[in-house]
Write a protein that holds these residues in place. Structure first.
Motif, PDB file in Angstrom:
ATOM      1  N   HIS A  92       0.835  -1.695  -0.076  1.00 15.98           N
ATOM      2  CA  HIS A  92      -0.033  -0.157  -0.224  1.00 15.98           C
ATOM      3  C   HIS A  92       0.939   1.567   0.045  1.00 15.98           C
ATOM      4  CE1 HIS A  92       0.599   1.240   4.447  1.00 15.98           C
ATOM      5  NE2 HIS A  92       0.726   0.177   4.202  1.00 15.98           N
ATOM      6  N   GLN A  93       1.694   1.357   0.487  1.00 16.94           N
ATOM      7  CA  GLN A  93       3.142   2.227   0.806  1.00 16.94           C
ATOM      8  C   GLN A  93       3.056   2.612  -0.755  1.00 16.94           C
ATOM      9  OE1 GLN A  93       3.380  -0.578   2.225  1.00 16.94           O
ATOM     10  NE2 GLN A  93       4.054   0.004   4.422  1.00 16.94           N
ATOM     11  N   GLU A  94       3.407   1.528  -1.439  1.00 17.07           N
ATOM     12  CA  GLU A  94       3.579   1.838  -3.253  1.00 17.07           C
ATOM     13  C   GLU A  94       2.806   2.435  -3.940  1.00 17.07           C
ATOM     14  OE1 GLU A  94       5.379  -0.301  -7.425  1.00 17.07           O
ATOM     15  OE2 GLU A  94       5.386  -1.077  -5.307  1.00 17.07           O
ATOM     16  N   LEU A  95       1.479   2.212  -3.804  1.00 23.96           N
ATOM     17  CA  LEU A  95       0.448   2.266  -4.411  1.00 23.96           C
ATOM     18  C   LEU A  95      -0.049   3.549  -3.888  1.00 23.96           C
ATOM     19  CD1 LEU A  95      -1.324  -1.354  -4.549  1.00 23.96           C
ATOM     20  CD2 LEU A  95      -0.133   0.684  -6.507  1.00 23.96           C
ATOM     21  N   ASP A 108      -1.499   4.902  -7.393  1.00 24.15           N
ATOM     22  CA  ASP A 108      -2.729   3.356  -7.865  1.00 24.15           C
ATOM     23  C   ASP A 108      -3.331   4.255  -8.822  1.00 24.15           C
ATOM     24  OD1 ASP A 108      -4.097   1.716  -7.331  1.00 24.15           O
ATOM     25  OD2 ASP A 108      -5.410   2.227  -5.719  1.00 24.15           O
ATOM     26  N   LEU A 109      -3.938   5.499  -8.480  1.00 21.58           N
ATOM     27  CA  LEU A 109      -4.570   6.772  -9.158  1.00 21.58           C
ATOM     28  C   LEU A 109      -4.672   6.110 -10.733  1.00 21.58           C
ATOM     29  CD1 LEU A 109      -6.417   8.278  -6.269  1.00 21.58           C
ATOM     30  CD2 LEU A 109      -7.983   7.033  -7.428  1.00 21.58           C
ATOM     31  N   LYS A 110      -3.013   7.141 -10.958  1.00 19.40           N
ATOM     32  CA  LYS A 110      -2.483   7.047 -12.135  1.00 19.40           C
ATOM     33  C   LYS A 110      -2.461   5.760 -13.190  1.00 19.40           C
ATOM     34  CE  LYS A 110       0.433  10.915 -11.381  1.00 19.40           C
ATOM     35  NZ  LYS A 110       1.930  10.835 -10.556  1.00 19.40           N
ATOM     36  N   ILE A 111      -2.863   5.014 -12.139  1.00 21.35           N
ATOM     37  CA  ILE A 111      -2.657   3.315 -13.230  1.00 21.35           C
ATOM     38  C   ILE A 111      -3.820   3.709 -13.433  1.00 21.35           C
ATOM     39  CG2 ILE A 111      -2.242   1.656 -13.387  1.00 21.35           C
ATOM     40  CD1 ILE A 111       0.247   1.384 -11.070  1.00 21.35           C
ATOM     41  N   GLN A 248      -4.882   4.825   7.785  1.00 22.84           N
ATOM     42  CA  GLN A 248      -3.598   5.493   7.963  1.00 22.84           C
ATOM     43  C   GLN A 248      -3.363   5.562  10.043  1.00 22.84           C
ATOM     44  OE1 GLN A 248      -3.220   8.509   4.872  1.00 22.84           O
ATOM     45  NE2 GLN A 248      -2.016   6.922   3.810  1.00 22.84           N
ATOM     46  N   LYS A 249      -4.110   6.481  10.573  1.00 23.10           N
ATOM     47  CA  LYS A 249      -4.610   6.885  11.795  1.00 23.10           C
ATOM     48  C   LYS A 249      -4.717   5.287  12.869  1.00 23.10           C
ATOM     49  CE  LYS A 249      -6.816  11.419  11.763  1.00 23.10           C
ATOM     50  NZ  LYS A 249      -7.868  11.611  12.360  1.00 23.10           N
ATOM     51  N   VAL A 250      -4.955   4.456  11.787  1.00 18.49           N
ATOM     52  CA  VAL A 250      -4.947   3.209  13.474  1.00 18.49           C
ATOM     53  C   VAL A 250      -3.236   2.782  12.515  1.00 18.49           C
ATOM     54  CG1 VAL A 250      -5.429   0.634  12.629  1.00 18.49           C
ATOM     55  CG2 VAL A 250      -7.417   2.774  12.674  1.00 18.49           C
ATOM     56  N   LEU A 251      -2.700   2.487  11.275  1.00 15.09           N
ATOM     57  CA  LEU A 251      -1.638   2.048  11.041  1.00 15.09           C
ATOM     58  C   LEU A 251      -0.728   2.766  12.193  1.00 15.09           C
ATOM     59  CD1 LEU A 251      -1.876   1.247   7.424  1.00 15.09           C
ATOM     60  CD2 LEU A 251      -2.475   0.028   8.536  1.00 15.09           C
ATOM     61  N   LYS A 252      -0.476   4.013  12.309  1.00 15.57           N
ATOM     62  CA  LYS A 252      -0.001   4.871  13.241  1.00 15.57           C
ATOM     63  C   LYS A 252       0.005   4.149  14.406  1.00 15.57           C
ATOM     64  CE  LYS A 252       1.656   9.762  13.388  1.00 15.57           C
ATOM     65  NZ  LYS A 252       1.662  10.622  13.604  1.00 15.57           N
ATOM     66  N   PHE A 267      -9.616  -3.108 -12.357  1.00  9.84           N
ATOM     67  CA  PHE A 267     -11.565  -2.126 -13.140  1.00  9.84           C
ATOM     68  C   PHE A 267     -12.365  -2.399 -12.134  1.00  9.84           C
ATOM     69  CE2 PHE A 267     -15.584  -4.826 -14.183  1.00  9.84           C
ATOM     70  CZ  PHE A 267     -15.348  -4.446 -15.165  1.00  9.84           C
ATOM     71  N   TYR A 268     -12.410  -2.351 -10.627  1.00  9.85           N
ATOM     72  CA  TYR A 268     -12.821  -1.635  -9.816  1.00  9.85           C
ATOM     73  C   TYR A 268     -11.610  -0.136  -9.045  1.00  9.85           C
ATOM     74  CZ  TYR A 268     -16.093  -5.612 -10.663  1.00  9.85           C
ATOM     75  OH  TYR A 268     -16.576  -6.460 -10.879  1.00  9.85           O
ATOM     76  N   GLY A 269     -11.325  -0.200  -9.954  1.00  9.45           N
ATOM     77  CA  GLY A 269      -9.729   1.098  -9.430  1.00  9.45           C
ATOM     78  C   GLY A 269     -10.250   2.419  -8.480  1.00  9.45           C
ATOM     79  N   HIS A 270     -12.034   2.410  -9.390  1.00  9.83           N
ATOM     80  CA  HIS A 270     -12.113   3.907  -8.729  1.00  9.83           C
ATOM     81  C   HIS A 270     -12.056   3.098  -6.656  1.00  9.83           C
ATOM     82  CE1 HIS A 270     -15.545   0.424  -9.351  1.00  9.83           C
ATOM     83  NE2 HIS A 270     -15.951   1.699  -8.412  1.00  9.83           N
ATOM     84  N   GLU A 271     -12.543   2.524  -6.414  1.00  5.11           N
ATOM     85  CA  GLU A 271     -12.502   1.812  -4.967  1.00  5.11           C
ATOM     86  C   GLU A 271     -10.853   2.108  -4.220  1.00  5.11           C
ATOM     87  OE1 GLU A 271     -13.309  -1.967  -4.311  1.00  5.11           O
ATOM     88  OE2 GLU A 271     -15.280  -1.803  -5.206  1.00  5.11           O
ATOM     89  N   PRO A 272     -10.547   2.327  -3.123  1.00  9.59           N
ATOM     90  CA  PRO A 272      -9.232   3.244  -2.926  1.00  9.59           C
ATOM     91  C   PRO A 272      -8.566   2.221  -1.771  1.00  9.59           C
ATOM     92  CG  PRO A 272     -10.587   3.767  -0.756  1.00  9.59           C
ATOM     93  CD  PRO A 272     -11.665   3.349  -2.557  1.00  9.59           C
ATOM     94  N   THR A 273      -6.971   1.932  -1.620  1.00  4.11           N
ATOM     95  CA  THR A 273      -6.040   0.845  -1.718  1.00  4.11           C
ATOM     96  C   THR A 273      -6.236  -0.054  -0.500  1.00  4.11           C
ATOM     97  OG1 THR A 273      -4.343   1.490  -2.909  1.00  4.11           O
ATOM     98  CG2 THR A 273      -4.367   0.461  -1.761  1.00  4.11           C
ATOM     99  N   ASN A 274      -6.760  -1.415  -0.295  1.00  9.57           N
ATOM    100  CA  ASN A 274      -6.395  -1.819   1.391  1.00  9.57           C
ATOM    101  C   ASN A 274      -5.419  -1.043   2.059  1.00  9.57           C
ATOM    102  OD1 ASN A 274      -7.069  -3.439   3.535  1.00  9.57           O
ATOM    103  ND2 ASN A 274      -7.996  -4.223   2.262  1.00  9.57           N
ATOM    104  N   VAL A 275      -5.551  -0.567   2.716  1.00 12.46           N
ATOM    105  CA  VAL A 275      -4.074  -0.326   3.863  1.00 12.46           C
ATOM    106  C   VAL A 275      -3.454  -1.533   4.712  1.00 12.46           C
ATOM    107  CG1 VAL A 275      -4.058   1.967   3.846  1.00 12.46           C
ATOM    108  CG2 VAL A 275      -5.145   1.036   5.312  1.00 12.46           C
ATOM    109  N   PHE A 276      -4.502  -2.527   4.791  1.00 14.50           N
ATOM    110  CA  PHE A 276      -4.216  -3.426   6.298  1.00 14.50           C
ATOM    111  C   PHE A 276      -3.654  -4.589   4.937  1.00 14.50           C
ATOM    112  CE2 PHE A 276      -7.409  -0.888   7.697  1.00 14.50           C
ATOM    113  CZ  PHE A 276      -6.286   0.217   8.589  1.00 14.50           C
ATOM    114  N   ALA A 277      -3.715  -4.667   4.366  1.00 12.52           N
ATOM    115  CA  ALA A 277      -2.633  -6.093   3.136  1.00 12.52           C
ATOM    116  C   ALA A 277      -0.915  -5.714   3.809  1.00 12.52           C
ATOM    117  CB  ALA A 277      -3.725  -6.050   2.184  1.00 12.52           C
ATOM    118  N   SER A 278      -0.342  -6.132   3.490  1.00 14.62           N
ATOM    119  CA  SER A 278       1.017  -6.263   3.568  1.00 14.62           C
ATOM    120  C   SER A 278       1.368  -6.856   1.753  1.00 14.62           C
ATOM    121  CB  SER A 278       1.172  -7.412   4.627  1.00 14.62           C
ATOM    122  OG  SER A 278       1.298  -8.681   4.665  1.00 14.62           O
TER     123      SER A 278
END
Length: 394
Positions: A92-95, A108-111, A248-252, A267-278
Motif C-alpha cells: 500500500h505504501q507503493e500504491l 494507484d489512481l494514476k494507473i 492511516q491513523k490506525v496504522l500509526k 477494473f474496480y480501480g475507483h475503490e481505494p487501496t486497502n492499507v491493512f494488507a501487507s
C-alpha cells in the motif's frame, strides 16, 4: 531466478552471471527487466536462439548482437505509470506513494486513470503490457503462497468474500474482522479481494492478529469516524473524504501487524487501496483475479453477506469444488444465517447442487467466529483422488 515447467526466468544481473557460469545454452530462458548497458555485457558466443528478453535496457550494439543471434527482444514499454516487468507484489505504501488527502496524485489512481482510457478497446501495446504485468503478478503470488509439486500451498490460505459496501462498524464488518483475527492467530493466512467493506474487514482482522480484542474494537471505532460531502446521498464509506486518512491513523497507532494478502483489480480501480494488507496482488484482468483469488484459498473460503459479486464468487468456488479444478476441494463457510437462509436460498441451492459430491460435507453455515475456525480446522482441503470427476460427467 525461478524455473517452473522447464522455463527459466532471470530477473537480476547476479542470476544472469550465475546462470552464465553454468551453461551457455539459453533455450527456454526468459530475461526480464535487467539493465545490461552499464555492465557492458558481451552477448557474442552465446547460444541465444529463441531466448526472450523482456524490457531489458540495452545499447544499440547489444540489441544488434541479440537479434543477430536469434533472440527475441521486446523493448521496454514507455510512458506507462506501471512496470509490466515488475518482480514482486505491491504494497500500500507503493500504491499510495505521492498520495495527498483530497488529491488524486497516488500511483494507484494514476494507473487506474491510464487503464480506464483504453479499458474496453486497448491497443495491442496496452494489451501486451497488461498481460505481461498480470503474468508477473501470478509469478510473484506463486512465490509468496509456496506451492509444492502436488499443488498444495505452504501458506494455509483462507479467503473472505462479501459486500464492498458493508459499513465500517456494521455487524458483519465486525464479525469478519473478529473471524480473520482469530484465524490468523491459529495459523491461517488471510486473503481478501482487496477492496473496502468486508474485504477491508478481513485484512484488518488479520493485521490485528495477536493484538487484543479491545485494540481491534478501538481501530474499528477510529475507522468509523468518517466525513462525507454534505451533498452525498446514501454515501458508501470509501467515498468519505477521510476514508484513507482514518485507516492511516490506525496504522500509526497500531504498527507492526500480521502478514496477509489482498488481490484487487484496476477494473474496480475507483475503490481505494486497502492499507491493512501487507501484500497486494493487483491485476488488470478481473476475470483472472477472481479465479486466482478463489484458487489459492485451498483451506477454505468464508462468505459474508454480499450482493451480486459475492453470489458470483459463491458459484465460482462451487464449480472449482464440483470438478476438483485445482486438485483439491475446500470448505465453503457461510457467515450469515439470515442472508443465506432467510433472505436468499443460496445455501439450500448449493446443497442441492452438491448432491453426490464430496464437497457437500464441506458446506457450513455459521454466525460466530469460533464456529468458523472450528469447522475449517476440522475440515482440511481434500485431494481429488483421480482428477477425473469432470471427465466422468461428460
Amino acid at each position: 531466478m525461478s524455473g517452473e515447467n522447464k522455463e527459466i526466468f532471470i530477473r537480476n544481473y547476479r542470476d544472469w552471471e550465475n546462470f552464465l557460469s553454468l551453461q551457455k545454452n539459453f533455450k527456454q530462458v526468459f530475461v526480464q527487466d535487467i539493465d545490461f548497458r552499464e555492465k557492458g555485457t558481451d552477448f557474442s558466443g552465446l547460444a541465444l536462439k529463441n531466448t526472450t528478453f523482456f524490457g531489458c535496457r540495452l545499447n544499440r550494439q547489444q540489441t544488434k548482437d541479440l537479434v543477430e543471434a536469434g533472440a527475441f527482444v521486446y523493448p521496454k514499454f514507455e510512458h506507462l505509470p506501471y512496470n509490466p516487468n515488475r518482480q514482486n507484489l505491491y504494497t500500500h505504501q507503493e500504491l499510495l506513494a505521492k498520495f495527498d488527502q483530497g488529491s488524486e496524485d497516488s500511483v494507484d489512481l494514476k494507473i487506474y486513470e491510464s487503464f480506464k482510457e483504453t479499458r474496453y478497446t486497448p491497443s495491442i501495446q496496452d494489451a501486451m503490457a497488461q498481460r505481461l504485468h498480470d503474468f508477473n503478478i501470478d509469478e510473484s503470488l506463486r512465490r509468496l503462497i509456496l506451492y509444492d509439486e502436488k499443488g498444495m500451498t505452504e501458506k494455509k490460505a483462507v479467503g473472505f468474500m462479501g459486500g464492498h459496501s458493508a459499513r465500517r462498524g456494521s455487524e458483519y464488518y465486525v464479525k469478519v474482522a473478529q473471524t480473520a483475527k482469530l484465524m490468523t492467530e491459529n495459523g491461517y493466512y488471510i486473503v481478501s479481494g482487496g477492496g473496502p467493506g468486508i474485504m477491508e474487514a478481513a485484512n484488518l482482522g488479520a493485521y490485528f492478529g495477536g493484538k487484543t480484542n479491545e485494540e481491534l474494537a478501538d481501530a474499528i471505532e477510529i475507522l468509523s469516524d468518517l466525513d462525507f460531502p454534505v451533498d452525498l446521498a446514501n454515501p458508501k464509506d470509501y467515498l468519505a473524504q477521510n476514508y484513507v486518512a482514518q485507516a492511516q491513523k490506525v496504522l500509526k497507532k497500531y504498527p507492526d501487524g500480521q502478514e496477509n494478502l489482498a488481490i484487487p483489480t484496476w477494473f474496480y480501480g475507483h475503490e481505494p487501496t486497502n492499507v491493512f494488507a501487507s501484500h497486494i496482488a493487483k491485476y488488470f484482468s478481473n476475470s483472472i483475479r477472481e479465479d486466482t483469488l478463489l484458487a489459492i484459498c485451498l483451506y477454505g473460503v468464508v462468505f459474508a453477506p454480499g450482493s451480486a459479486g459475492t453470489t458470483q464468487e459463491i458459484f465460482q468456488e462451487a464449480a472449482q469444488n464440483h470438478y476438483g479444478t485445482f486438485g483439491y476441494i475446500s470448505p465453503m463457510v457461510f457467515l450469515g444465517k439470515s442472508r443465506y437462509v432467510e433472505e436468499t436460498s443460496l445455501y439450500s441451492v448449493l446443497h442441492q447442487l452438491a448432491v453426490g459430491k464430496k464437497y457437500k460435507k464441506l458446506l457450513y453455515l455459521a454466525d460466530e467466529p469460533a464456529l468458523v475456525l472450528e469447522f475449517i480446522e476440522n475440515h482440511p482441503p481434500q485431494p481429488v483422488e483421480d482428477g477425473l470427476d469432470y471427465i466422468h460427467e461428460l
